[in-house]
Write an enzyme that holds these catalytic residues in place. Sequence first.
Site, PDB file in Angstrom:
ATOM      1  N   THR A 280       4.214   2.607  -2.347  1.00 23.37           N
ATOM      2  CA  THR A 280       4.187   3.490  -3.340  1.00 23.37           C
ATOM      3  C   THR A 280       2.900   3.077  -4.185  1.00 23.37           C
ATOM      4  OG1 THR A 280       6.596   3.985  -3.652  1.00 23.37           O
ATOM      5  CG2 THR A 280       5.273   3.833  -5.782  1.00 23.37           C
TER       6      THR A 280
ATOM      7  N   GLY B 137      13.681   1.746  -5.822  1.00 19.49           N
ATOM      8  CA  GLY B 137      13.905   2.573  -7.162  1.00 19.49           C
ATOM      9  C   GLY B 137      14.961   2.466  -7.919  1.00 19.49           C
TER      10      GLY B 137
HETATM   11  N1  ASP Z   1       9.992   2.755  -5.990  1.00 16.84           N
HETATM   12  C1  ASP Z   1       9.895   3.808  -4.797  1.00 16.84           C
HETATM   13  C2  ASP Z   1      11.016   4.527  -4.906  1.00 16.84           C
HETATM   14  O1  ASP Z   1      12.155   3.979  -4.954  1.00 16.84           O
HETATM   15  C3  ASP Z   1       9.616   3.031  -3.705  1.00 16.84           C
HETATM   16  C4  ASP Z   1       8.384   1.995  -3.799  1.00 16.84           C
HETATM   17  O2  ASP Z   1       8.191   1.664  -4.524  1.00 16.84           O
HETATM   18  O3  ASP Z   1       7.767   1.800  -2.361  1.00 16.84           O
HETATM   19  O4  ASP Z   1      11.182   5.550  -4.741  1.00 16.84           O
END
Ligand code: ASP
Length: 319
Positions: free
Chosen positions: A183, A237
């Site tokens: 991300t 998340g």
């Molecule tokens: N935070 C993101 C989510 O849960 C995933 C990530 O940070 O890779 O959608």
Amino acid sequence: MYTVFRCEKPIVIVHGGAGRWNVDEETRVRVLEVLKNAAKSGLEAILRGGNAVEAVVSSVKVLESSGLFNAGIGSVLNLFGEVEMDAGIMDGKTLRAGGVAAVTRPKHPIELARIVMEKTDHVLLVGRGADRLVDLFGLEPRPPIPQRVLEKYRELVRNIDSVRYWRKLRELLRVVAPMVSDTVGAVALDMDGNVAAAASTGGVWLKLPGRVGDSPIPGAGFYADNRGGGASATGLGETIVMTSLTRFAVELMIQGKSAREACIEAITELTRRFGPDTAGIVAIDVRGEIASVHNTEYMPFAYACRDRVEAAFSGIRIR
Ligand code: ASP
């Protein structure tokens, strides 16, 4: 390992996602190069007269365009093999924020989040309603899913009983940590002391269709307040939402803690509640201290200020 860095404003920090980053050397080099370019692009936006909001949008767009990260073009796929992206942005001067969730159409979900913040009365738009704004505002559409992403999807669905995984979030991480990664996010402090923060993601591999993560939610995936600083988070998340991770960190900065102290405290607390291999955070406080803290193996990041641009594959790791 990086510990403390401080710069004169303006400053921009970006990250490329907390996770295991099990990639070859060539990819590592490219990741750090693109992150540096993203940080530079944000800084240049400020040096050309833009503010912190313009800086984080500019940085995140570079990362969304690269196809190298789980955001924009490179977004991962849900259980049905579809793209559903989340993004969010916040202006620390006004506390205005905008987020879009489960959108399929834009090449740059961060632009859509900015439109929600600046052109609507709302904070969060999801799915079809948000996607409609792509045509209305003449945004660039997302190109087809890259071959690399399609191949990884086929491999994962073949080997993984995703329904079982979704029963327990922590099981998901224990068995397949690589499902959460890459991300992107950015935080900027401009010349006038304004802070902005942003996040953009395709979410987690094989997520249930309709799942919304932390990245479009102010206080979870990102938060900014000119009184203290700004932060952008990455990782599983659900754990970030449940701990209001970035709001927690920014609140500590408002109380006078440095970016580094605040991020260590926030990730330590999250680790205590949900275990290691769950999340990471980058931040800048209003005094110009920059921090990058994670409880995962890696979290590549880069920062840019007038006299330097630096990148590393990890910051301070909490175990
Ligand atoms: N935070 C993101 C989510 O849960 C995933 C990530 O940070 O890779 O959608």
